[in-house]
Design a protein around this motif. Structure first.
Motif, short mmCIF file in Angstrom:
data_model
loop_
_atom_site.label_atom_id
_atom_site.label_comp_id
_atom_site.label_asym_id
_atom_site.label_seq_id
_atom_site.Cartn_x
_atom_site.Cartn_y
_atom_site.Cartn_z
N ASN A 55 0.84 -1.20 0.00
CA ASN A 55 0.00 0.00 0.00
C ASN A 55 0.87 1.25 0.00
OD1 ASN A 55 -2.36 -1.34 -0.02
ND2 ASN A 55 -3.01 -0.76 2.04
N LEU A 64 6.60 6.12 -2.30
CA LEU A 64 5.78 7.16 -2.91
C LEU A 64 6.35 8.53 -2.55
CD1 LEU A 64 3.24 7.91 -4.56
CD2 LEU A 64 1.99 7.98 -2.41
N ALA A 65 6.89 9.18 -3.57
CA ALA A 65 7.47 10.52 -3.41
C ALA A 65 8.34 10.58 -2.16
CB ALA A 65 6.36 11.57 -3.41
N ARG A 66 8.21 11.67 -1.37
CA ARG A 66 8.98 11.74 -0.12
C ARG A 66 8.12 11.37 1.08
NH1 ARG A 66 10.39 16.83 1.05
NH2 ARG A 66 9.31 17.72 -0.73
N TYR A 68 6.58 7.96 1.55
CA TYR A 68 6.90 6.60 1.97
C TYR A 68 8.21 6.17 1.32
CZ TYR A 68 1.91 7.18 2.75
OH TYR A 68 0.71 7.68 3.12
N GLN A 105 7.16 9.50 8.34
CA GLN A 105 5.78 9.05 8.38
C GLN A 105 5.75 7.80 9.25
OE1 GLN A 105 3.35 10.70 6.64
NE2 GLN A 105 1.72 9.37 7.36
N THR B 81 -3.80 11.57 7.05
CA THR B 81 -2.39 11.39 6.70
C THR B 81 -1.76 10.17 7.35
OG1 THR B 81 -1.63 12.80 8.51
CG2 THR B 81 -2.02 13.89 6.41
N THR B 82 -2.29 9.74 8.51
CA THR B 82 -1.65 8.63 9.20
C THR B 82 -2.30 7.29 8.88
OG1 THR B 82 -3.06 9.15 11.08
CG2 THR B 82 -0.81 9.97 11.17
N CYS B 83 -3.18 7.27 7.92
CA CYS B 83 -3.91 6.04 7.59
C CYS B 83 -3.00 5.05 6.88
CB CYS B 83 -5.11 6.41 6.71
SG CYS B 83 -5.61 5.19 5.51
N PRO B 84 -2.90 3.85 7.41
CA PRO B 84 -1.99 2.88 6.83
C PRO B 84 -2.63 1.98 5.77
CG PRO B 84 -2.81 2.06 8.91
CD PRO B 84 -3.52 3.37 8.65
N THR B 85 -3.93 2.03 5.63
CA THR B 85 -4.58 1.04 4.78
C THR B 85 -4.84 1.53 3.37
OG1 THR B 85 -6.68 1.71 5.77
CG2 THR B 85 -5.63 -0.23 6.69
N ILE B 86 -6.00 2.15 3.13
CA ILE B 86 -6.31 2.48 1.74
C ILE B 86 -5.84 3.85 1.30
CG2 ILE B 86 -8.27 0.90 1.63
CD1 ILE B 86 -10.11 3.30 1.96
N PRO B 88 -2.89 5.45 1.36
CA PRO B 88 -1.70 5.52 0.50
C PRO B 88 -2.01 5.08 -0.93
CG PRO B 88 -1.18 4.42 2.56
CD PRO B 88 -2.67 4.58 2.53
N VAL B 89 -2.89 4.10 -1.07
CA VAL B 89 -3.26 3.65 -2.41
C VAL B 89 -4.05 4.74 -3.12
CG1 VAL B 89 -4.34 1.80 -3.72
CG2 VAL B 89 -3.41 1.31 -1.47
N LYS B 91 -3.86 7.91 -2.56
CA LYS B 91 -2.99 9.04 -2.90
C LYS B 91 -2.10 8.71 -4.09
CE LYS B 91 -4.81 11.84 -0.25
NZ LYS B 91 -6.08 11.27 -0.76
N THR B 92 -1.68 7.43 -4.18
CA THR B 92 -0.91 7.00 -5.35
C THR B 92 -1.75 7.19 -6.60
OG1 THR B 92 0.08 5.30 -3.95
CG2 THR B 92 0.43 5.08 -6.31
N PHE B 127 2.61 17.13 4.32
CA PHE B 127 2.14 15.99 3.52
C PHE B 127 2.14 16.35 2.02
CE2 PHE B 127 -1.07 13.13 1.73
CZ PHE B 127 -0.76 11.92 2.34
N ASP B 129 3.76 18.76 0.57
CA ASP B 129 5.13 19.02 0.13
C ASP B 129 5.86 17.70 -0.15
OD1 ASP B 129 7.58 20.50 -0.25
OD2 ASP B 129 8.18 19.69 1.71
N ARG B 130 5.66 16.73 0.72
CA ARG B 130 6.32 15.43 0.53
C ARG B 130 5.77 14.68 -0.67
NH1 ARG B 130 9.72 13.53 4.06
NH2 ARG B 130 10.16 14.80 5.88
N LEU B 131 4.48 14.90 -0.93
CA LEU B 131 3.88 14.28 -2.10
C LEU B 131 4.34 15.01 -3.37
CD1 LEU B 131 1.96 11.89 -2.43
CD2 LEU B 131 0.04 13.48 -2.37
N GLY B 132 4.83 16.24 -3.18
CA GLY B 132 5.34 17.00 -4.32
C GLY B 132 4.25 17.65 -5.15
#
Lengths: 160, 213
Positions: A55, A64-66, A68, A105, B81-86, B88-89, B91-92, B127, B129-132
């Motif tokens: 995930n 994923l980017a900066r 993860y 994170q 932002t701290t969600c580990p399950t869906i 991140p998917v 956001k990808t 968040f 910024d890190r995602l760009g």
């Protein structure tokens, strides 16, 4: 009709050539028994990785980017095997540097995961992404976990 | 002969699928028939479900309201932002949408945090910024928890309520919602599946064509 036959032949040629281009097996240097065991670990590890890790770290391990960090080619994995393996069960928190980039994170642990499953995931990650082609055995995992019983792993000082 | 017929069939098939493609996207949600006064006469009119006025704060600390989305179409979702399950998917996948439309000023993205206690302006700024990604296109918003849940549940029609039993502490659906310039919902997509997000991007193009013609 002739056209059909030639298309058919072309297909055979195409697939045939793919088949012959079989990649060099990276397990070839291992003895037969280890090879079979490693393949078992890898198959189980891949399934567990896609369930618990992909995930965020993505199926290709590139992160994923900066947000993860990547696992693929990560210097962190090579330098911090203990933290990586403890982190699978207990999670990780705080700033972490991977290939010179700072990530921050929180990674949740997987509380219910068995030691064998950790060994399978770790074997998969290290062989697939860190190019170390090796089984991380159940006993190794047990030894490492004994050193980190308890809480979320605190990330070690920057190793560079 | 067989061959020619096959080609003909293929062509017809193509034409049909092209036609289907030019259809307008549906307008989702409950519609109401209301009596409105029109030129001094009372007439029945269809009123579509639309997103009501709102006010949240984005990652730059700026107030974001429905006016921010005037003359824009946008994609809305709910995450934290701290969600580990869906998340991140999601956001990808949303990053794919962002990359495709970031230079199109008609398309914006609105991600609501459902954990505003943790996801403050500073956390969202880090968040993003890190995602760009830039707030010119992608707004991450925080605000009053009840208002976020209310607009999610009752206006965007997605589940975003607190559930302490879920990993990460919240239950949520992972939906992406396509909103048009009249703030009506034109599509709901599973934001965790690449092929559904492909469909979303096709539908964004379709919706843009609707406004272009």
């Amino acid at each position: 009709m002739n056209q059909l036959i030639s298309v058919f032949l072309l297909f055979i040629l195409l697939f045939g050539s793919c088949e012959s281009k079989e990649k060099i097996d990276k397990y070839d240097h291992l003895d037969q028994r280890t090879k079979i065991r490693l393949r078992q670990y890898m198959a189980a590890g891949k399934r567990l990785y896609s369930l618990h890790c992909a995930n965020c770290h993505q199926l290709d391990g590139k992160g994923l980017a900066r947000l993860y960090p990547p696992l693929k080619g990560a210097d962190y994995l090579k330098q911090n095997k203990k933290e990586a393996i403890c982190g699978i069960r207990y999670g990780q928190k705080g700033e972490i540097f991977v290939n010179g980039v700072m990530y921050n994170q929180e990674m949740p642990g997987i509380p219910g995961i068995s030691e064998l499953e950790i060994a399978e995931i770790a074997t998969y990650i290290y062989t697939e992404f860190a190019d170390t082609v090796q089984i991380i055995t159940l006993n190794q995992v047990k030894e490492i976990l004994a050193t980190c019983k308890g809480d979320t792993v605190s990330v070690p000082e920057l190793n560079q | 002969m067989m061959y020619r017929q096959l080609v003909k069939l293929l062509l017809v098939g193509l034409l049909i699928s092209c036609n289907a493609d030019s259809e307008r996207l549906p307008i989702l949600g409950r519609k109401e028939i209301k009596n409105v006064e029109y030129d001094g006469k009372i007439k029945a009119d269809t009123v579509y479900h639309s997103i009501p006025e709102f006010s949240f704060t984005n990652q730059d600390g700026k107030e974001i309201t429905e006016a921010t989305f005037q003359d824009k179409i946008y994609i809305a979702d709910f995450f934290f932002t701290t969600c580990p399950t869906i998340c991140p998917v999601m956001k990808t996948q949303m990053l794919r949408v962002y990359e495709k439309y970031k230079d199109n000023t008609e398309v914006l993205i609105l991600s609501h945090t459902i954990d505003p206690k943790h996801d403050t302006v500073e956390v969202l700024a880090d968040f993003a910024d890190r995602l760009g990604v830039s707030s010119d296109t992608w707004h991450f918003v925080t605000g009053d928890q009840d208002k976020i849940y209310d607009i999610g549940q009752n206006s965007y029609m997605v589940t975003s309520r607190e559930d302490p039993d879920e990993p990460g502490g919240f239950l949520h659906s992972g939906a992406f919602l396509l909103i048009d310039k009249q703030r009506r919902i034109r599509g709901i997509y599973d934001g965790t599946k690449a092929d559904r997000v492909d469909q979303l991007m096709k539908d964004i193009d379709k919706l843009l064509r609707e406004y272009a013609s």
